[in-house]
Scaffold this motif. Structure first.
Motif, mmCIF file in Angstrom:
data_model
loop_
_atom_site.group_PDB
_atom_site.id
_atom_site.type_symbol
_atom_site.label_atom_id
_atom_site.label_comp_id
_atom_site.label_asym_id
_atom_site.label_seq_id
_atom_site.Cartn_x
_atom_site.Cartn_y
_atom_site.Cartn_z
ATOM 1 N N THR A 209 0.847 -1.177 0.000
ATOM 2 C CA THR A 209 0.000 0.000 0.000
ATOM 3 C C THR A 209 0.884 1.229 0.000
ATOM 4 N N MET A 210 0.313 2.374 -0.379
ATOM 5 C CA MET A 210 1.090 3.605 -0.398
ATOM 6 C C MET A 210 1.595 3.945 0.991
ATOM 7 N N THR A 211 0.756 3.722 2.017
ATOM 8 C CA THR A 211 1.164 4.044 3.379
ATOM 9 C C THR A 211 2.352 3.194 3.797
ATOM 10 N N THR A 212 2.265 1.884 3.554
ATOM 11 C CA THR A 212 3.359 0.992 3.923
ATOM 12 C C THR A 212 4.605 1.317 3.109
ATOM 13 N N ALA A 213 4.427 1.570 1.819
ATOM 14 C CA ALA A 213 5.570 1.885 0.968
ATOM 15 C C ALA A 213 6.277 3.147 1.454
ATOM 16 N N ALA A 214 5.509 4.127 1.919
ATOM 17 C CA ALA A 214 6.119 5.365 2.411
ATOM 18 C C ALA A 214 7.000 5.089 3.619
ATOM 19 N N VAL A 215 6.555 4.210 4.496
ATOM 20 C CA VAL A 215 7.364 3.847 5.662
ATOM 21 C C VAL A 215 8.670 3.216 5.211
ATOM 22 N N PHE A 216 8.612 2.314 4.237
ATOM 23 C CA PHE A 216 9.805 1.652 3.736
ATOM 24 C C PHE A 216 10.751 2.649 3.060
ATOM 25 N N ASP A 217 10.172 3.532 2.254
ATOM 26 C CA ASP A 217 10.990 4.494 1.514
ATOM 27 C C ASP A 217 11.765 5.428 2.435
ATOM 28 N N ASN A 218 11.208 5.716 3.599
ATOM 29 C CA ASN A 218 11.851 6.643 4.533
ATOM 30 C C ASN A 218 12.857 5.964 5.446
ATOM 31 N N HIS A 219 13.093 4.687 5.230
ATOM 32 C CA HIS A 219 14.016 3.944 6.101
ATOM 33 C C HIS A 219 15.365 3.765 5.408
ATOM 34 N N ASP A 220 16.432 4.028 6.143
ATOM 35 C CA ASP A 220 17.784 3.846 5.612
ATOM 36 C C ASP A 220 18.474 2.680 6.309
ATOM 37 N N GLY A 221 19.184 1.865 5.527
ATOM 38 C CA GLY A 221 19.989 0.789 6.097
ATOM 39 C C GLY A 221 19.170 -0.421 6.493
ATOM 40 N N PRO A 222 19.840 -1.430 7.063
ATOM 41 C CA PRO A 222 19.173 -2.661 7.483
ATOM 42 C C PRO A 222 18.128 -2.397 8.569
ATOM 43 N N TRP A 223 17.108 -3.234 8.578
ATOM 44 C CA TRP A 223 16.068 -3.143 9.597
ATOM 45 C C TRP A 223 16.461 -3.944 10.828
ATOM 46 N N THR A 224 16.221 -3.379 12.000
ATOM 47 C CA THR A 224 16.445 -4.092 13.260
ATOM 48 C C THR A 224 15.134 -4.730 13.702
ATOM 49 N N GLU A 225 15.220 -5.660 14.648
ATOM 50 C CA GLU A 225 14.006 -6.261 15.194
ATOM 51 C C GLU A 225 13.103 -5.194 15.809
#
Length: 201
Positions: free
Chosen positions: A17-33
């Motif tokens: 979804t656009m909302t979820t994609a926006a969260v991903f797009d604003n994240h830099d580097g590997p994801w932590t738990e």
């Protein structure tokens, strides 16, 4: 549906979804738990694999029918054995590696925890869809075995076959293949009789 990948994980069919994609797009580097868990509930199934997110669309009605019917059979078998049947829960295989299997049979666990530890899982089940076949047959199979989960049951929607694997060291060995017209007689970790035609229309 669109094809997308978050991080270094191989590309698979996903719906974002656009909302979820926006969260991903604003994240830099590997994801932590911690960051992964902070996402909370999402419209898609979001799994964490070594710093990367794997996002899949909502399951089809056929997938959910299979899951419900198989879950009912396994739950009826699990309760007398003092075990739990859980559907689509976070399973922590190791730090930074959190898949969401279709079904798991576990030892008694805290039902309010955000994640189930792999040590409590006795059997894990995945229902193979065309879009996730490689993930379930290769990647997740390797990860579940490495985490020490003893039994792995794969249900293939297209062939209507069930494949039962048992862990041997850090790998799985196929113990049985059940075709339509045949019967899978589970004896571990629960006792259950499963027929492919009862699951897959």
């Amino acid at each position: 549906m669109v094809a997308a990948t978050i991080g270094e994980f191989p590309t698979h069919e996903v719906g974002v979804t656009m909302t979820t994609a926006a969260v991903f797009d604003n994240h830099d580097g590997p994801w932590t738990e911690e960051e992964y868990l902070a996402l909370g509930e999402t419209p898609q199934r979001v799994e964490l694999f070594d710093g990367s997110l794997h996002v899949t669309p909502a399951p089809t009605p056929r997938h959910q029918r299979i899951s419900r019917k198989l879950g009912n059979l396994l739950e009826a078998a699990a309760e007398p054995a003092g075990l739990e049947l859980l559907e689509a829960v976070n399973v922590r295989l190791r730090p930074g590696r959190v898949p969401i299997p279709d079904l798991v049979v576990t030892e008694p666990v805290d039902l309010d925890e955000l994640m189930i530890d792999a040590a409590a899982v006795r059997l894990v089940c995945e229902i193979i869809s065309p879009s996730n076949a490689a993930t379930d047959k290769v990647l997740k199979m390797h990860y579940y075995a490495a985490a020490g989960i003893e039994w792995y049951l794969l249900v293939d929607q297209e062939t209507r076959m069930m494949h039962l694997y048992q862990r041997q060291g850090a790998h799985y060995v196929e113990r049985s293949v059940t075709k339509p017209g045949e019967v899978l007689e589970l004896t571990e970790p629960v006792r259950a009789t499963i027929r492919p035609e009862d699951l897959v229309p």
